[in-house]
Design an enzyme around this catalytic site. Structure first.
Site, PDB file in Angstrom:
ATOM      1  N   LYS A 167      16.418  48.426   2.805  1.00  0.00           N
ATOM      2  CA  LYS A 167      17.152  47.369   2.108  1.00  0.00           C
ATOM      3  C   LYS A 167      17.219  47.649   0.601  1.00  0.00           C
ATOM      4  O   LYS A 167      16.524  48.542   0.095  1.00  0.00           O
ATOM      5  CB  LYS A 167      16.471  46.025   2.405  1.00  0.00           C
ATOM      6  CG  LYS A 167      16.539  45.612   3.886  1.00  0.00           C
ATOM      7  CD  LYS A 167      15.934  44.229   4.123  1.00  0.00           C
ATOM      8  CE  LYS A 167      16.059  43.802   5.582  1.00  0.00           C
ATOM      9  NZ  LYS A 167      15.518  42.422   5.805  1.00  0.00           N
ATOM     10  N   TYR A 224      24.261  39.991  10.569  1.00  0.00           N
ATOM     11  CA  TYR A 224      23.325  38.861  10.602  1.00  0.00           C
ATOM     12  C   TYR A 224      23.932  37.606  11.225  1.00  0.00           C
ATOM     13  O   TYR A 224      23.491  36.499  10.932  1.00  0.00           O
ATOM     14  CB  TYR A 224      22.807  38.567   9.190  1.00  0.00           C
ATOM     15  CG  TYR A 224      21.733  39.548   8.729  1.00  0.00           C
ATOM     16  CD1 TYR A 224      20.542  39.704   9.442  1.00  0.00           C
ATOM     17  CD2 TYR A 224      21.890  40.311   7.570  1.00  0.00           C
ATOM     18  CE1 TYR A 224      19.553  40.589   9.032  1.00  0.00           C
ATOM     19  CE2 TYR A 224      20.898  41.210   7.148  1.00  0.00           C
ATOM     20  CZ  TYR A 224      19.741  41.338   7.887  1.00  0.00           C
ATOM     21  OH  TYR A 224      18.753  42.218   7.480  1.00  0.00           O
ATOM     22  N   ASN A 243      12.075  42.125   1.959  1.00  0.00           N
ATOM     23  CA  ASN A 243      11.039  42.710   2.823  1.00  0.00           C
ATOM     24  C   ASN A 243      11.354  44.142   3.257  1.00  0.00           C
ATOM     25  O   ASN A 243      10.924  44.601   4.302  1.00  0.00           O
ATOM     26  CB  ASN A 243      10.770  41.802   4.024  1.00  0.00           C
ATOM     27  CG  ASN A 243      12.004  41.637   4.894  1.00  0.00           C
ATOM     28  OD1 ASN A 243      13.059  42.164   4.593  1.00  0.00           O
ATOM     29  ND2 ASN A 243      11.861  40.921   5.984  1.00  0.00           N
ATOM     30  N   HIS A 258      14.993  46.808   7.659  1.00  0.00           N
ATOM     31  CA  HIS A 258      15.485  46.187   8.891  1.00  0.00           C
ATOM     32  C   HIS A 258      15.320  47.181  10.034  1.00  0.00           C
ATOM     33  O   HIS A 258      15.542  48.378   9.848  1.00  0.00           O
ATOM     34  CB  HIS A 258      16.969  45.829   8.776  1.00  0.00           C
ATOM     35  CG  HIS A 258      17.592  45.506  10.113  1.00  0.00           C
ATOM     36  ND1 HIS A 258      17.501  44.254  10.687  1.00  0.00           N
ATOM     37  CD2 HIS A 258      18.251  46.290  11.008  1.00  0.00           C
ATOM     38  CE1 HIS A 258      18.098  44.285  11.878  1.00  0.00           C
ATOM     39  NE2 HIS A 258      18.560  45.513  12.098  1.00  0.00           N
ATOM     40  N   GLU A 296      24.219  47.268  16.605  1.00  0.00           N
ATOM     41  CA  GLU A 296      24.059  47.521  15.168  1.00  0.00           C
ATOM     42  C   GLU A 296      24.421  48.963  14.809  1.00  0.00           C
ATOM     43  O   GLU A 296      25.019  49.213  13.759  1.00  0.00           O
ATOM     44  CB  GLU A 296      22.625  47.191  14.750  1.00  0.00           C
ATOM     45  CG  GLU A 296      22.332  45.696  14.883  1.00  0.00           C
ATOM     46  CD  GLU A 296      20.865  45.334  14.663  1.00  0.00           C
ATOM     47  OE1 GLU A 296      20.039  46.253  14.437  1.00  0.00           O
ATOM     48  OE2 GLU A 296      20.549  44.127  14.710  1.00  0.00           O
TER      49      GLU A 296
HETATM   50  P1  IDP Z   1      13.164  40.686  11.060  1.00  0.00           P
HETATM   51  O1  IDP Z   1      13.882  41.387   9.921  1.00  0.00           O
HETATM   52  O2  IDP Z   1      11.677  40.912  11.001  1.00  0.00           O
HETATM   53  O3  IDP Z   1      13.754  40.988  12.413  1.00  0.00           O
HETATM   54  P2  IDP Z   1      14.498  38.096  11.217  1.00  0.00           P
HETATM   55  O4  IDP Z   1      13.843  36.833  11.657  1.00  0.00           O
HETATM   56  O5  IDP Z   1      15.476  38.731  12.150  1.00  0.00           O
HETATM   57  O6  IDP Z   1      13.343  39.115  10.804  1.00  0.00           O
HETATM   58  O7  IDP Z   1      15.219  37.764   9.835  1.00  0.00           O
HETATM   59  C1  IDP Z   1      16.163  38.673   9.276  1.00  0.00           C
HETATM   60  C2  IDP Z   1      15.890  38.795   7.801  1.00  0.00           C
HETATM   61  O8  IDP Z   1      16.150  37.549   7.166  1.00  0.00           O
HETATM   62  C3  IDP Z   1      14.442  39.108   7.421  1.00  0.00           C
HETATM   63  O9  IDP Z   1      14.138  40.496   7.495  1.00  0.00           O
HETATM   64  C4  IDP Z   1      14.370  38.584   6.009  1.00  0.00           C
HETATM   65  O10 IDP Z   1      14.978  39.489   5.076  1.00  0.00           O
HETATM   66  C5  IDP Z   1      15.241  37.330   6.094  1.00  0.00           C
HETATM   67  N1  IDP Z   1      14.465  36.137   6.379  1.00  0.00           N
HETATM   68  C6  IDP Z   1      13.996  35.742   7.587  1.00  0.00           C
HETATM   69  N2  IDP Z   1      13.324  34.577   7.499  1.00  0.00           N
HETATM   70  C7  IDP Z   1      13.398  34.217   6.191  1.00  0.00           C
HETATM   71  C8  IDP Z   1      12.895  33.092   5.457  1.00  0.00           C
HETATM   72  O11 IDP Z   1      12.268  32.172   6.005  1.00  0.00           O
HETATM   73  N3  IDP Z   1      13.138  33.093   4.125  1.00  0.00           N
HETATM   74  C9  IDP Z   1      13.842  34.084   3.502  1.00  0.00           C
HETATM   75  N4  IDP Z   1      14.341  35.144   4.156  1.00  0.00           N
HETATM   76  C10 IDP Z   1      14.113  35.226   5.477  1.00  0.00           C
HETATM   77 MG    MG Z   2      15.625  40.488  13.228  1.00  0.00          MG
END
Ligand code: IDP
Ligand code: MG
Length: 156
Positions: A9, A49, A112, A115, A126
């Site tokens: 990212k 997304y 974070n 992905h 994807e």
């Molecule tokens: P993942 O990336 O671990 O699969 P997902 O639940 O699919 O997690 O969420 C996609 C992305 O959305 C996350 O990697 C993160 O960047 C963002 N995200 C998810 N939950 C939150 C939140 O509660 N606050 C802010 N960003 C979030």
């Molecule tokens: Mg995810």
């Protein structure tokens, strides 16, 4: 063999972690079969997304993912999807385990770093969004017979 979509990212690219994160996948024995540095368009972020469209964090997530270049990779191996997810760690940097990419390189819950597709269906979808025909390669690795035990005819 599975192929999964990994995205480094904008925060990973800006903070100069591309090499170290790529090295983790190579060190593990997974094969990088596609890679490109790109800007994600609004449309592509929205498609990628789409499952999160109703979430409160969606607008911020799309803004983040389209704000600066990302490195997208196609990564292959036996069980590559689950292995990559384990290597990434929990979604939030604040509680991702040490030893994982998110656990070692960040503290933020939204920035974070990485992905990874979470199922074979998601990976197929994807990879199709981010790579054109011919951009995910099939090639033999000289080290393959030392990465996997091939004595039974299948990678073990
Ligand atoms: P993942 O990336 O671990 O699969 P997902 O639940 O699919 O997690 O969420 C996609 C992305 O959305 C996350 O990697 C993160 O960047 C963002 N995200 C998810 N939950 C939150 C939140 O509660 N606050 C802010 N960003 C979030
Ligand atoms: Mg995810």
């Amino acid at each position: 063999m599975e192929t999964t979509l990994i995205i480094l990212k904008p925060d990973a690219v800006q903070r100069g972690f591309m090499g170290r994160i790529i090295s983790r996948f190579e060190d593990k024995g997974l094969q990088i079969v596609g890679a490109k540095l790109m800007m994600i368009s609004q449309e592509l972020a929205a498609k990628h997304y789409e499952a999160h469209q109703s979430k409160g964090f969606y607008a911020g997530l799309v803004k983040f993912m389209t704000s600066s270049p990302v490195l997208v990779m196609a990564i292959r191996g036996n069980d590559a999807i689950a292995i990559s997810r384990k290597m990434m760690g929990a979604t939030f940097g604040s509680n991702a385990e040490p030893g994982t990419i998110r656990g070692d390189f960040g503290v933020s819950n939204s920035f974070n770093l990485i992905h990874g597709s979470d199922s074979p269906e998601a990976a197929e979808r994807e990879l199709g969004l981010f790579f054109n025909n011919g951009e995910v390669l099939n090639f033999d690795r000289a080290i393959e017979n030392w990465v996997y035990d091939m004595s039974g005819g299948e990678p073990e």
